[in-house]
Design a protein around this motif. Structure first.
Motif, PDB file in Angstrom:
ATOM      1  N   ASN A 234      -5.617  65.682  24.536  1.00  0.00           N
ATOM      2  CA  ASN A 234      -6.103  64.460  25.179  1.00  0.00           C
ATOM      3  C   ASN A 234      -7.531  64.169  24.746  1.00  0.00           C
ATOM      4  O   ASN A 234      -8.482  64.802  25.220  1.00  0.00           O
ATOM      5  CB  ASN A 234      -6.026  64.604  26.698  1.00  0.00           C
ATOM      6  CG  ASN A 234      -6.352  63.302  27.419  1.00  0.00           C
ATOM      7  OD1 ASN A 234      -6.825  62.343  26.818  1.00  0.00           O
ATOM      8  ND2 ASN A 234      -6.100  63.268  28.709  1.00  0.00           N
ATOM      9  N   SER A 254       0.346  62.941  21.539  1.00  0.00           N
ATOM     10  CA  SER A 254       1.437  62.327  22.292  1.00  0.00           C
ATOM     11  C   SER A 254       1.058  61.997  23.728  1.00  0.00           C
ATOM     12  O   SER A 254       0.075  62.524  24.272  1.00  0.00           O
ATOM     13  CB  SER A 254       2.633  63.274  22.289  1.00  0.00           C
ATOM     14  OG  SER A 254       2.290  64.498  22.913  1.00  0.00           O
ATOM     15  N   PRO A 255       1.839  61.137  24.388  1.00  0.00           N
ATOM     16  CA  PRO A 255       1.579  60.789  25.794  1.00  0.00           C
ATOM     17  C   PRO A 255       1.586  62.006  26.710  1.00  0.00           C
ATOM     18  O   PRO A 255       0.881  62.027  27.725  1.00  0.00           O
ATOM     19  CB  PRO A 255       2.728  59.834  26.149  1.00  0.00           C
ATOM     20  CG  PRO A 255       3.209  59.299  24.848  1.00  0.00           C
ATOM     21  CD  PRO A 255       2.985  60.387  23.839  1.00  0.00           C
ATOM     22  N   ASP A 260      -3.183  57.639  26.255  1.00  0.00           N
ATOM     23  CA  ASP A 260      -2.699  56.299  26.588  1.00  0.00           C
ATOM     24  C   ASP A 260      -2.846  55.444  25.334  1.00  0.00           C
ATOM     25  O   ASP A 260      -3.940  54.980  25.007  1.00  0.00           O
ATOM     26  CB  ASP A 260      -3.516  55.724  27.745  1.00  0.00           C
ATOM     27  CG  ASP A 260      -3.010  54.369  28.227  1.00  0.00           C
ATOM     28  OD1 ASP A 260      -2.443  53.614  27.414  1.00  0.00           O
ATOM     29  OD2 ASP A 260      -3.202  54.059  29.418  1.00  0.00           O
TER      30      ASP A 260
END
Length: 339
Positions: A234, A254-255, A260
Motif C-alpha cells: 500500500n 493490488s486492491p 485505491d
C-alpha cells in the motif's frame, strides 16, 4: 522535451477507445521453455527464450525482463543465492563502512549478470516489434537495504540517516550506470523497483529514494525513454512524492494491499501513467479463466474515465500462474472498448 514513447502509446490507445495491456510477465514463461529461473537469470540466451515464448503466446503491449532485485547487489559483492526454481536472493551479511569505499570503486559495467540482462534487452528490442522493451533497476533505498539488511536500513532512517544517505548515494551511482547500460541496449522504459520503501513515511521516502530517482529521471528528460516507479504493498501515502520524482508512470499493487486505483489515477493527473493492478496472487493464480476475465473487465470498467491508465498486474506473476488465466487476462483487455 521529447515525448516519451510510453505516453504516446497510451494516448494513441485511448484515442482508439482501448487500453494498453501489459502484465508483468516473466516467470510463467519458464513453463513454456522447460527452463529454470536460475538458468534464465544467468544465461541471456535462455532468458530471451523465456521472454520470446511469452511474446509469441500473448503479444502484450510491453515486455519486461525477468524481475530480479539481486543484479546490482550481487554486482557490489553482496552474498547472493541462486536457487534452481526461485529468483536469486540476496542474504544479509555484516556491514561496515569500509565496504562502502570498495563498493564505490566497483565498475558495474563489467559485471557479468548486468551485461547478461543488457544482452537480453538488446535481443528484445531487435525482435519484439509490436511490444515496448522494458527493464528493471533496483531502487536506491531497496538496494541500500540489501547492502545493509532491511531491518538495519529502516533503523538507520532514525539512528544514523547520514550514513544511510551515503549508502543510498552509492546505490544511486550504480543503478544510474545500470540504467544507462539498459537504455543503451534498447530499453524504452525502465521500472524502478522500490519495494522496501513502502515502510517509509513521505519525508523519509523523499530523502532516501525519490530525490535519487529524480536525479536519474532528469538525465532522461530530453529522451523518449520513460521511467516507472514500482512499490509493492500500500503506497497510497507516497503517491504525491512518487509523482514528484519526475517519473512518467506508477506501477501500483493490488486492491488487496489497500491500493485505491481510482484515487491513484486522480492523484497522478493526466501526465503520469498509472499501471495496475490485478492481484498476482489472487484469481489469476488460483481462480478459473472466467473469474480472471470478469475481474479484469471489472477493473477496466472502474478505470474507464481515466485517460492515463494501463492494464497490468499489481506485481510480477508467479511461475505457477496458469497460462489459460494469463490468456483470459489478455482477452479481457483486448476485447474491452472504452465508452
Amino acid at each position: 522535451m521529447s515525448r516519451k514513447l510510453l505516453l504516446k502509446a497510451v494516448e494513441q490507445a485511448y484515442s482508439d477507445r482501448r487500453r494498453l495491456v501489459a502484465p508483468l510477465l516473466g516467470f510463467p514463461g519458464i513453463n513454456l521453455t522447460n527452463s529454470s529461473i536460475k538458468v534464465a537469470q544467468q544465461n541471456y540466451i535462455e532468458h530471451y527464450k523465456v521472454l520470446n515464448a511469452l511474446y509469441n503466446e500473448f503479444h502484450p503491449d510491453a515486455m519486461f525482463t525477468l524481475m530480479d532485485l539481486s543484479v546490482e547487489a550481487n554486482a557490489l559483492g553482496c552474498y547472493t543465492l541462486f536457487p534452481q526454481e526461485e529468483s536469486a536472493t540476496v542474504l544479509h551479511s555484516s556491514f561496515d563502512e569500509s565496504r562502502l569505499e570498495f563498493m564505490n570503486s566497483i565498475e558495474i559495467e563489467g559485471d557479468s549478470r548486468a551485461l547478461s540482462y543488457c544482452a537480453t534487452v538488446k535481443k528484445m528490442s531487435e525482435n519484439f516489434q509490436d511490444s515496448m522493451t522494458c527493464a528493471y533497476i533496483t531502487g536506491p533505498y531497496t538496494l541500500a537495504g540489501l547492502i545493509l539488511g532491511a531491518n538495519k536500513a529502516a533503523e538507520m532512517t532514525l539512528t544514523n540517516p547520514e550514513l544511510l544517505d551515503d549508502v543510498c548515494g552509492t546505490a544511486y551511482e550504480k543503478i544510474k550506470t545500470y540504467a544507462e547500460m539498459l537504455t543503451s541496449s534498447g530499453a524504452k522504459a525502465v521500472c524502478v523497483l522500490e519495494p522496501s520503501a513502502v515502510m517509509l513515511g513521505p519525508e523519509q521516502f523523499i530523502r532516501f529514494s525519490a530525490e535519487y530517482v529524480k536525479r536519474i529521471t532528469e538525465i532522461y528528460s530530453e529522451s523518449d525513454i520513460a521511467f516507472i516507479y514500482h512499490i509493492c504493498g500500500n503506497s497510497m501515502h507516497l503517491l504525491e512524492a512518487m509523482c514528484d520524482a519526475g517519473v512518467n508512470a506508477l506501477s501500483l499493487d493490488s486492491p488487496e494491499t489497500g491500493m485505491d486505483i481510482k484515487k491513484a489515477c486522480k492523484s497522478a493527473g493526466d501526465n503520469i501513467i498509472v499501471i495496475g493492478n490485478i492481484n498476482p496472487a489472487g484469481k489469476i493464480l488460483y481462480g478459473t479463466d472466467d473469474e480472471v476475465f470478469n475481474e479484469t473487465e471489472k477493473l477496466l470498467n472502474e478505470t474507464a474515465e481515466f485517460p492515463n491508465f494501463v492494464l497490468s498486474t499489481g506485481c510480477d506473476l508467479p511461475q505457477a500462474v496458469p497460462l489459460e488465466n494469463i490468456r483470459a487476462f489478455m482477452d479481457a483487455g483486448r476485447k474491452y472498448k472504452l465508452p
